[in-house]
Scaffold this motif. Structure first.
Motif, PDB file in Angstrom:
ATOM      1  N   MET A   1      12.027  84.486  44.463  1.00  0.00           N
ATOM      2  CA  MET A   1      13.041  85.526  44.632  1.00  0.00           C
ATOM      3  C   MET A   1      13.704  85.796  43.287  1.00  0.00           C
ATOM      4  SD  MET A   1      15.854  85.690  47.621  1.00  0.00           S
ATOM      5  CE  MET A   1      17.048  87.010  47.724  1.00  0.00           C
ATOM      6  N   VAL A   2      12.920  86.353  42.404  1.00  0.00           N
ATOM      7  CA  VAL A   2      13.380  86.588  41.039  1.00  0.00           C
ATOM      8  C   VAL A   2      13.242  88.074  40.721  1.00  0.00           C
ATOM      9  CG1 VAL A   2      12.755  84.292  40.237  1.00  0.00           C
ATOM     10  CG2 VAL A   2      11.097  86.129  40.093  1.00  0.00           C
ATOM     11  N   GLY A   3      13.832  88.485  39.642  1.00  0.00           N
ATOM     12  CA  GLY A   3      13.734  89.888  39.276  1.00  0.00           C
ATOM     13  C   GLY A   3      14.104  90.102  37.822  1.00  0.00           C
ATOM     14  N   THR A   4      14.258  91.351  37.460  1.00  0.00           N
ATOM     15  CA  THR A   4      14.553  91.716  36.087  1.00  0.00           C
ATOM     16  C   THR A   4      15.758  92.642  36.038  1.00  0.00           C
ATOM     17  OG1 THR A   4      12.179  91.679  35.691  1.00  0.00           O
ATOM     18  CG2 THR A   4      13.542  92.685  33.992  1.00  0.00           C
ATOM     19  N   VAL A   5      16.668  92.318  35.136  1.00  0.00           N
ATOM     20  CA  VAL A   5      17.773  93.229  34.873  1.00  0.00           C
ATOM     21  C   VAL A   5      17.422  94.013  33.618  1.00  0.00           C
ATOM     22  CG1 VAL A   5      20.212  93.407  34.308  1.00  0.00           C
ATOM     23  CG2 VAL A   5      19.431  91.645  35.883  1.00  0.00           C
ATOM     24  N   VAL A   6      17.426  95.328  33.737  1.00  0.00           N
ATOM     25  CA  VAL A   6      17.083  96.174  32.588  1.00  0.00           C
ATOM     26  C   VAL A   6      18.351  96.862  32.095  1.00  0.00           C
ATOM     27  CG1 VAL A   6      15.599  98.027  31.764  1.00  0.00           C
ATOM     28  CG2 VAL A   6      14.832  96.566  33.650  1.00  0.00           C
ATOM     29  N   VAL A   7      18.799  96.460  30.904  1.00  0.00           N
ATOM     30  CA  VAL A   7      19.992  97.083  30.328  1.00  0.00           C
ATOM     31  C   VAL A   7      19.544  98.212  29.403  1.00  0.00           C
ATOM     32  CG1 VAL A   7      22.101  96.709  29.009  1.00  0.00           C
ATOM     33  CG2 VAL A   7      21.170  94.857  30.412  1.00  0.00           C
ATOM     34  N   MET A   8      20.051  99.407  29.680  1.00  0.00           N
ATOM     35  CA  MET A   8      19.607 100.586  28.929  1.00  0.00           C
ATOM     36  C   MET A   8      20.782 101.232  28.199  1.00  0.00           C
ATOM     37  SD  MET A   8      17.566 102.230  32.142  1.00  0.00           S
ATOM     38  CE  MET A   8      16.132 102.998  31.431  1.00  0.00           C
ATOM     39  N   GLU A   9      20.457 102.018  27.142  1.00  0.00           N
ATOM     40  CA  GLU A   9      21.465 102.854  26.508  1.00  0.00           C
ATOM     41  C   GLU A   9      21.993 103.804  27.575  1.00  0.00           C
ATOM     42  OE1 GLU A   9      22.723 102.493  23.671  1.00  0.00           O
ATOM     43  OE2 GLU A   9      21.263 101.179  22.679  1.00  0.00           O
ATOM     44  N   GLN A  10      23.268 104.216  27.433  1.00  0.00           N
ATOM     45  CA  GLN A  10      23.873 105.011  28.503  1.00  0.00           C
ATOM     46  C   GLN A  10      23.112 106.310  28.788  1.00  0.00           C
ATOM     47  OE1 GLN A  10      28.063 105.262  27.686  1.00  0.00           O
ATOM     48  NE2 GLN A  10      28.301 103.061  27.780  1.00  0.00           N
ATOM     49  N   SER A  11      22.666 106.983  27.714  1.00  0.00           N
ATOM     50  CA  SER A  11      21.955 108.255  27.925  1.00  0.00           C
ATOM     51  C   SER A  11      20.614 108.011  28.618  1.00  0.00           C
ATOM     52  CB  SER A  11      21.740 108.961  26.593  1.00  0.00           C
ATOM     53  OG  SER A  11      21.062 108.094  25.702  1.00  0.00           O
ATOM     54  N   GLU A  12      19.940 106.934  28.179  1.00  0.00           N
ATOM     55  CA  GLU A  12      18.664 106.569  28.808  1.00  0.00           C
ATOM     56  C   GLU A  12      18.857 106.274  30.283  1.00  0.00           C
ATOM     57  OE1 GLU A  12      15.815 103.425  27.343  1.00  0.00           O
ATOM     58  OE2 GLU A  12      17.229 103.584  25.677  1.00  0.00           O
ATOM     59  N   PHE A  13      19.970 105.561  30.583  1.00  0.00           N
ATOM     60  CA  PHE A  13      20.250 105.204  31.972  1.00  0.00           C
ATOM     61  C   PHE A  13      20.441 106.461  32.820  1.00  0.00           C
ATOM     62  CE2 PHE A  13      23.331 104.264  35.365  1.00  0.00           C
ATOM     63  CZ  PHE A  13      22.598 103.328  36.069  1.00  0.00           C
ATOM     64  N   LYS A  14      21.171 107.432  32.255  1.00  0.00           N
ATOM     65  CA  LYS A  14      21.400 108.691  32.990  1.00  0.00           C
ATOM     66  C   LYS A  14      20.063 109.346  33.318  1.00  0.00           C
ATOM     67  CE  LYS A  14      26.061 110.278  32.057  1.00  0.00           C
ATOM     68  NZ  LYS A  14      26.546 109.887  30.728  1.00  0.00           N
ATOM     69  N   ASN A  15      19.158 109.365  32.347  1.00  0.00           N
ATOM     70  CA  ASN A  15      17.841 109.956  32.580  1.00  0.00           C
ATOM     71  C   ASN A  15      17.093 109.196  33.661  1.00  0.00           C
ATOM     72  OD1 ASN A  15      18.214 111.870  30.651  1.00  0.00           O
ATOM     73  ND2 ASN A  15      17.208 110.704  29.023  1.00  0.00           N
ATOM     74  N   TRP A  16      17.159 107.872  33.553  1.00  0.00           N
ATOM     75  CA  TRP A  16      16.462 107.031  34.527  1.00  0.00           C
ATOM     76  C   TRP A  16      16.980 107.294  35.940  1.00  0.00           C
ATOM     77  CZ3 TRP A  16      18.315 103.388  37.937  1.00  0.00           C
ATOM     78  CH2 TRP A  16      17.335 102.646  38.599  1.00  0.00           C
ATOM     79  N   LEU A  17      18.325 107.379  36.045  1.00  0.00           N
ATOM     80  CA  LEU A  17      18.960 107.561  37.345  1.00  0.00           C
ATOM     81  C   LEU A  17      18.572 108.911  37.955  1.00  0.00           C
ATOM     82  CD1 LEU A  17      20.866 105.740  38.913  1.00  0.00           C
ATOM     83  CD2 LEU A  17      22.789 107.020  37.991  1.00  0.00           C
ATOM     84  N   GLY A  18      18.455 109.917  37.086  1.00  0.00           N
ATOM     85  CA  GLY A  18      18.160 111.265  37.567  1.00  0.00           C
ATOM     86  C   GLY A  18      16.676 111.497  37.794  1.00  0.00           C
ATOM     87  N   GLY A  19      15.837 110.665  37.157  1.00  0.00           N
ATOM     88  CA  GLY A  19      14.392 110.926  37.227  1.00  0.00           C
ATOM     89  C   GLY A  19      13.719 110.251  38.398  1.00  0.00           C
ATOM     90  N   GLY A  20      12.431 110.441  38.476  1.00  0.00           N
ATOM     91  CA  GLY A  20      11.627 109.743  39.480  1.00  0.00           C
ATOM     92  C   GLY A  20      11.824 110.260  40.885  1.00  0.00           C
TER      93      GLY A  20
END
Ligand code: CUA
Length: 308
Positions: free
Chosen positions: A189-208
């Motif tokens: 039960m493991v995983g990965t935390v991905v810390v992104m630059e704020q602008s990158e995070f916004k793109n990630w959140l909006g994409g996909g």
């Protein structure tokens, strides 16, 4: 991330403080261990059997010495306690403007859902230099959400919400563990935390994928489950008004005269165990939705009530 260093790196605002307390405790322990051991060795050698030393005036009592070795360690211990307590309070008090993310633990995976609807499994994407607050619950047994590089850890308990907050200071991918034995696949039960630059995070959140925002799904559940019938807010309605007003964060008075704040825990309780706290002026007639709504649905309903 592939190697296994003795100490995880420090990637949150509190990480260095937690480490400093830890190293201070280790240093104090080493100092006193060495001092006591050295004294034992010294006296054992000096006063060994047959040694030619003066034994004529054994020291029975020395108040000043005893006070010194009691008061100084006492002050040091209280100092460490006070310091650690301040850091603890800091770690346990999320800032009001923190970005909220919902976490559900289940055998054996972590599911994260952002209010925008974006969902992820065994991954948690977050922006750097931003306070993030996790609102967590479990679908089955007790799990424990642990991110070593952030030096934060919190039990995730079925039937209630616990929270955890942190502010990442480094971008990258970091380990996420379950730190409570929860069954056969606990170690997986493991995983990965991905810390992104704020602008990158916004793109990630909006994409996909175009997951529906939590609040929108919640509003649909609110209608589908018939909540709106009793909570319409129209005169003569059976339940307290919800659909036409914003109730989250408000104070309510209960039938027994006590009061409380409308927060996540209260809403959850009122949906699953409506008789636990009945709003003053209303009859205890709401049916329980225990077993009829998943943890996911509960979070959607709560997010709807929170944002309306
Ligand atoms: Cu979940 Cu261990």
């Amino acid at each position: 991330m592939s190697d296994f260093p003795l100490f995880p790196e420090q990637a949150s605002t509190v990480a260095w403080q937690v480490d400093l307390i830890y190293f201070t405790l280790v240093a104090l322990s080493i100092f006193f261990s060495v001092a006591v051991a050295a004294a034992i060795v010294f006296f054992a050698l000096r006063y060994r059997q047959g040694a030619d030393v003066d034994r004529s005036h054994p020291l029975i009592e020395h108040t000043k010495l005893e006070l010194t070795w009691s008061i100084i360690p006492f002050i040091m211990a209280m100092g460490v306690f006070g310091w650690a307590a301040m850091v603890f309070v800091d770690i346990k008090t999320p800032p009001a403007d923190a970005t909220e993310i919902y976490i559900i633990g289940k055998q054996w995976m972590w599911q994260a859902q952002h209010p925008s609807g974006k969902r992820e499994i065994n991954q948690l994407h977050i922006p750097i230099n931003t306070p993030v607050k996790l609102i967590m619950t479990s679908q089955d047994v007790i799990h424990d959400f642990y991110i070593p590089v952030f030096r934060v850890k919190q039990d995730v308990v079925p039937g209630r919400y616990t929270t955890l907050w942190f502010q990442a200071t480094k971008t990258g991918e970091f380990h996420l563990f379950c730190a409570e034995y929860c069954g056969t696949e606990h170690s997986a039960m493991v995983g990965t935390v991905v810390v992104m630059e704020q602008s990158e995070f916004k793109n990630w959140l909006g994409g996909g994928s175009s997951d529906e925002p939590l609040a929108v799904a919640g509003e649909r559940l609110f209608t589908e489950n018939g909540c709106i019938t009793c909570h319409s807010g129209e005169p003569g309605a059976i339940g307290p008004p919800i659909s036409n007003v914003s109730i989250f964060g408000t104070e309510v008075e209960f039938a027994d005269g006590s009061t409380g704040t409308v927060d996540e825990a209260y809403l959850r309780e009122s949906i699953l165990d409506p008789q636990a706290k009945v709003v003053a002026g209303y009859a205890p007639v709401m049916p329980s939705y225990d077993g009829q709504l998943s943890e996911q649905s509960l979070l959607q309903l709560i997010e709807f009530l929170k944002t309306k």
